[in-house]
Structure formats: C-alpha cells, structure tokens
Design a protein around this motif. Structure first.
Motif, PDB file in Angstrom:
ATOM      1  N   GLY A   1      -0.196  24.701 -29.209  1.00 23.35           N
ATOM      2  CA  GLY A   1      -0.370  25.592 -30.059  1.00 23.35           C
ATOM      3  C   GLY A   1      -1.207  26.674 -29.487  1.00 23.35           C
ATOM      4  O   GLY A   1      -2.927  27.074 -29.506  1.00 23.35           O
TER       5      GLY A   1
ATOM      6  N   SER B   1      -5.961  23.219 -27.686  1.00 25.43           N
ATOM      7  CA  SER B   1      -7.170  23.903 -28.757  1.00 25.43           C
ATOM      8  C   SER B   1      -6.938  24.103 -30.409  1.00 25.43           C
ATOM      9  O   SER B   1      -6.131  24.984 -30.191  1.00 25.43           O
TER      10      SER B   1
ATOM     11  N   PHE C   1       5.392  21.543 -31.955  1.00 26.70           N
ATOM     12  CA  PHE C   1       4.909  20.355 -30.715  1.00 26.70           C
ATOM     13  C   PHE C   1       5.423  19.162 -30.998  1.00 26.70           C
ATOM     14  O   PHE C   1       4.955  17.922 -30.062  1.00 26.70           O
TER      15      PHE C   1
ATOM     16  N   TYR D   1      -5.558  37.221 -34.621  1.00 24.67           N
ATOM     17  CA  TYR D   1      -6.206  35.665 -34.451  1.00 24.67           C
ATOM     18  C   TYR D   1      -7.117  36.596 -32.773  1.00 24.67           C
ATOM     19  O   TYR D   1      -8.532  35.689 -33.123  1.00 24.67           O
TER      20      TYR D   1
ATOM     21  N   ASP E   1       3.696  28.085 -29.395  1.00 24.78           N
ATOM     22  CA  ASP E   1       3.361  27.719 -30.215  1.00 24.78           C
ATOM     23  C   ASP E   1       4.717  27.371 -30.907  1.00 24.78           C
ATOM     24  O   ASP E   1       5.511  27.181 -30.877  1.00 24.78           O
TER      25      ASP E   1
ATOM     26  N   ASN F   1      -7.934  32.552 -26.503  1.00 25.53           N
ATOM     27  CA  ASN F   1      -8.795  31.242 -26.533  1.00 25.53           C
ATOM     28  C   ASN F   1      -8.312  30.092 -25.197  1.00 25.53           C
ATOM     29  O   ASN F   1      -8.765  29.156 -24.832  1.00 25.53           O
TER      30      ASN F   1
HETATM   31  C1  LIG Z   1      -6.088  27.262 -35.014  1.00 28.92           C
HETATM   32  S1  LIG Z   1      -4.690  27.995 -33.527  1.00 28.92           S
HETATM   33  C2  LIG Z   1      -5.089  27.591 -32.095  1.00 28.92           C
HETATM   34  C3  LIG Z   1      -5.255  28.136 -31.101  1.00 28.92           C
HETATM   35  C4  LIG Z   1      -5.572  28.368 -29.598  1.00 28.92           C
HETATM   36  N1  LIG Z   1      -5.156  26.707 -28.807  1.00 28.92           N
HETATM   37  C5  LIG Z   1      -7.564  28.043 -29.771  1.00 28.92           C
HETATM   38  O1  LIG Z   1      -7.991  27.271 -29.684  1.00 28.92           O
HETATM   39  O2  LIG Z   1      -8.753  28.969 -30.646  1.00 28.92           O
HETATM   40  C6  LIG Z   1      -3.636  26.652 -33.911  1.00 28.92           C
HETATM   41  C7  LIG Z   1      -2.472  26.797 -33.699  1.00 28.92           C
HETATM   42  O3  LIG Z   1      -1.642  25.629 -33.613  1.00 28.92           O
HETATM   43  C8  LIG Z   1      -0.418  26.187 -33.859  1.00 28.92           C
HETATM   44  N2  LIG Z   1       0.528  25.387 -34.637  1.00 28.92           N
HETATM   45  C9  LIG Z   1       0.399  24.438 -35.134  1.00 28.92           C
HETATM   46  N3  LIG Z   1       0.957  23.936 -35.570  1.00 28.92           N
HETATM   47  C10 LIG Z   1       1.994  23.912 -34.638  1.00 28.92           C
HETATM   48  C11 LIG Z   1       3.292  22.725 -34.195  1.00 28.92           C
HETATM   49  N4  LIG Z   1       3.854  22.112 -35.033  1.00 28.92           N
HETATM   50  N5  LIG Z   1       3.781  23.735 -32.904  1.00 28.92           N
HETATM   51  C12 LIG Z   1       3.092  24.225 -31.847  1.00 28.92           C
HETATM   52  N6  LIG Z   1       2.110  24.417 -33.057  1.00 28.92           N
HETATM   53  C13 LIG Z   1       1.282  24.854 -33.868  1.00 28.92           C
HETATM   54  C14 LIG Z   1      -0.696  27.133 -35.090  1.00 28.92           C
HETATM   55  O4  LIG Z   1       0.954  27.957 -34.690  1.00 28.92           O
HETATM   56  C15 LIG Z   1      -1.903  28.086 -33.808  1.00 28.92           C
HETATM   57  O5  LIG Z   1      -1.232  29.177 -33.774  1.00 28.92           O
END
Ligand SMILES: C[S@@+](CC[C@H](N)C(=O)[O-])C[C@H]1O[C@@H](n2cnc3c(N)ncnc32)[C@H](O)[C@@H]1O
Length: 350
Positions: free
Chosen positions: A47, A133, A117, A7, A81, A53
């Motif tokens: 997350g 984000s 979360f 990622y 996360d 990022n």
């Molecule tokens: C697209 S990534 C975003 C990462 C980073 N914050 C960014 O801006 O690039 C989305 C993240 O949200 C996390 N996520 C999704 N559902 C979640 C949850 N219920 N609790 C915690 N994290 C979660 C995913 O595992 C993933 O790592």
C-alpha cells in the motif's frame, strides 16, 4: 489515485502518524534472519501509494539490513499497491528525490507490483521484511451502502456497522494469510494503520461531518445527484486492537504467523496544534481539506455517475476541497486520531 504526485504533496498527516512505528521496523530489520548466502534480501511495502511516506521507513530498514549484510548483498524493495496507483510519481520520486533510499546504496533495487494485497503479490517465502502504513484500513470492497453517513465509523446504522465489521474481519484474515505465504521463516511484518479506540471510536468526527455536509451541499447546488450522494461511501474500517488480535487467539498464533506486538496509540492532531489550536482557522480548514482530497477524494469520485471517466471528476475534487476547507474553517476542532501498530513474525517451516 488523483495522479501527478497529489498524494505525495498532501500526506503529512500520514507521515507523522507512522513515526512511532518506524522504530519497530528498524528493530525488525535487526532481528530478522538474513542468512549468509548471496540471495537478495527482499523488503515489501504494502500500500505504498506514490511513495513519499515510504522513503524514511524503507531507508531506515535498508540501512539496518546493510549494516548486517555487508556492502555487496543485493537488497530488493518491492512497492505494492493497486493497479491504478500513481506509479509514475513513485518512480520519479525514487529516481530524483534527495531522500530516496536509492541514492545512498548502489546494491538496492526498487520495483513495484500492481495487485491487491488481499492476494499474494510476491513469491512464496521471499520476503525478509514487510512494511505497511495507512493502508490496511481499506476494505476489499464496499459491503453495503451506508444509509446515514459516508463513513462507517460515524454511522449509527446497526446493519451497516455489522456488515462492515464482518468484511473487515474477513479482509484482515485474508491479508494475513497472503503475508504468511510471502514471508520467509523468521521474517517480520510491521503494520501501522488507522484504528478505533477500545470504545470503538474511529475519531476524525469533525472531518467526517464536513465530508457529509460537503456532499449534501454539492447535491443541493445540483452538481451531484441524490443517487450519487447516496452511493458514496469511504470503504475504510478502523478496527479496534481487539479486532486486530482476534485471529491470533490465546496462542498469539494465526497459522504460521506469530503476534509479536500490538499497540493502540493516538497520533497528535498536528494540524490543530500548528494552526494555534484553531486560531488560524483558514489554514486549519485548508490543510484538513487537502488531506481529505488526497486520501478519499479519488475514491468518492469513483461513485460519480460516469465512474472513472466522468467528465466532472476534476471539478468534483476542486469543489469538494474548497467546500471542505470553508466548512472546517468555520468550526475548527481537534480530532481524535487512533492508530494501531502490529508486529508479526513468520514461524514454522515456510
Ligand atoms: C493512505 S494511502 C497510504 C500510503 C502510504 N503507505 C502512507 O503511509 O502514506 C493507502 C494506500 O493503500 C492502497 N490500497 C488500498 N487497498 C489496497 C489493496 N487491496 N491492495 C494494495 N494497495 C491497496 C491505496 O491504493 C493507497 O495507495
């Protein structure tokens, strides 16, 4: 998560999307009460994925807090996360990347919490500043199969659209309740996440069309079964600005949380711009395919017959990315990319 920092290597789209919200986080870091005691200031990152990022926004927040709190105050950064996140890549990045906020400040401490979360992830009343984000678009689970599409934002199925909208509303309220418990009074949370525009358009139509076509091709070649393709769903939902603000009502309050700011904005499609508006079609296809693999590939792979242990997982991701790249290169198009940024403050006696 695909793991091994995948990622981090393929999240430039997200990096450019968060830029407009970083100023809001810095403003929040200057506005939150920090008290005069020695208690650590806690910054939560909801997350975080593998962290690439997070470095810039969290680094800026740390500097703003540091200017106010003096050199000796401890600052605790809690990255959150899901339990299966790529935490090894996160800690490697924090320890070794020149852009890591840890390198600049010996009184900053990083930790991680692997828990959804949609529940409380840190102690009550502990968070001074929150950041999230590109994460809140993920739903807590898939409410139902989508009969005509892999993504609800491009589905015409009324029942599926209604089921996803209900789940998205419940999840947003659940997310807010948990953050309301965690924030200190006066603490602020800045959320930037995928959205739909005021007409309900989630955007990314050319990319989603390529995902659907890719999955069909993989079924036609016999690599995926029809059942696998039918079950594959991306459990994300782009809420409209109206859906984000709905829980706050006319009073702009949801329990102890006050809505400070809510703004729909549109990210520029940098891939389109960087590839000469479609003139370098191969690079256009390759970059969107890499984005798609990193952001939704591992989720789609969970629907393989063997689940997380399916032996075709890596080959699926490789074929997925290669097919996406070919299809997108064949017909480059600019994407609409709606995002929303929300700023919340905890009021009341928390
Ligand atoms: C697209 S990534 C975003 C990462 C980073 N914050 C960014 O801006 O690039 C989305 C993240 O949200 C996390 N996520 C999704 N559902 C979640 C949850 N219920 N609790 C915690 N994290 C979660 C995913 O595992 C993933 O790592």
């Amino acid at each position: 998560m695909e793991g091994h920092g995948a990622y981090n290597r393929n999240s430039q789209v997200q990096a450019s999307g968060i830029a407009p919200a970083i100023g809001s986080l810095e403003d929040a870091a200057r506005a939150v009460p920090i008290g005069s005691g020695a208690a650590p200031l806690v910054v939560a990152d909801y997350g975080c994925s593998a962290g690439r990022n997070s470095l810039l926004p969290i680094g800026i927040a740390v500097r703003a807090l540091r200017e106010r709190a003096g050199t000796s105050r401890d600052i605790s950064i809690v990255h959150n996360d899901l339990p299966n996140n790529d935490y090894a890549a996160l800690f490697d990045l924090l320890a070794n990347d020149p852009a890591s906020y840890l390198g600049h400040d010996p009184r900053v401490f990083a930790s991680a919490v692997g828990h959804s979360f949609f529940e409380q992830v840190v102690p009550s009343g502990s968070v001074t500043l929150g950041w999230s984000s590109w994460s809140v678009q993920w739903l807590s689970s898939v409410p139902m199969e989508i009969p005509d599409n892999v993504a609800i934002g491009c589905s015409e199925d009324a029942a599926a659209r209604a089921a996803f909208a209900r789940r998205a509303a419940d999840d947003w309220a659940t997310f807010l309740r948990a953050r309301a418990l965690e924030l200190r009074t006066g603490g602020r949370l800045v959320v930037v996440t995928m959205a739909s525009d005021d007409s309900g358009d989630f955007g990314y139509r050319v990319v989603v069309a390529a995902i659907n076509k890719t999955l069909r091709e993989l079924a036609e070649t016999g690599f995926l079964s029809e059942t696998e393709v039918r079950r594959m769903v991306i459990p994300t939902y782009g809420r409209t600005r109206a859906e984000f603000v709905a829980p706050f009502g006319d009073s702009a309050r949801f329990g102890d949380l006050a809505l400070v700011h809510a703004e729909l904005f549109f990210q520029e499609d940098h891939i389109w711009a960087d590839t000469g508006e479609g003139r370098d079609a191969e690079t256009f296809g390759a970059r969107w395919a890499a984005f798609s693999r990193a952001s939704v590939g591992p989720t789609l792979a969970l629907f393989l017959e063997g689940g997380t242990g399916d032996p075709r997982r890596t080959e699926f991701l490789d074929r997925y990315e290669a097919t996406m790249a070919r299809l997108l290169a064949a017909k480059p198009e600019k994407s609409l990319m709606p995002l929303v940024q929300i700023v919340l403050e905890k009021r009341g006696a928390g």
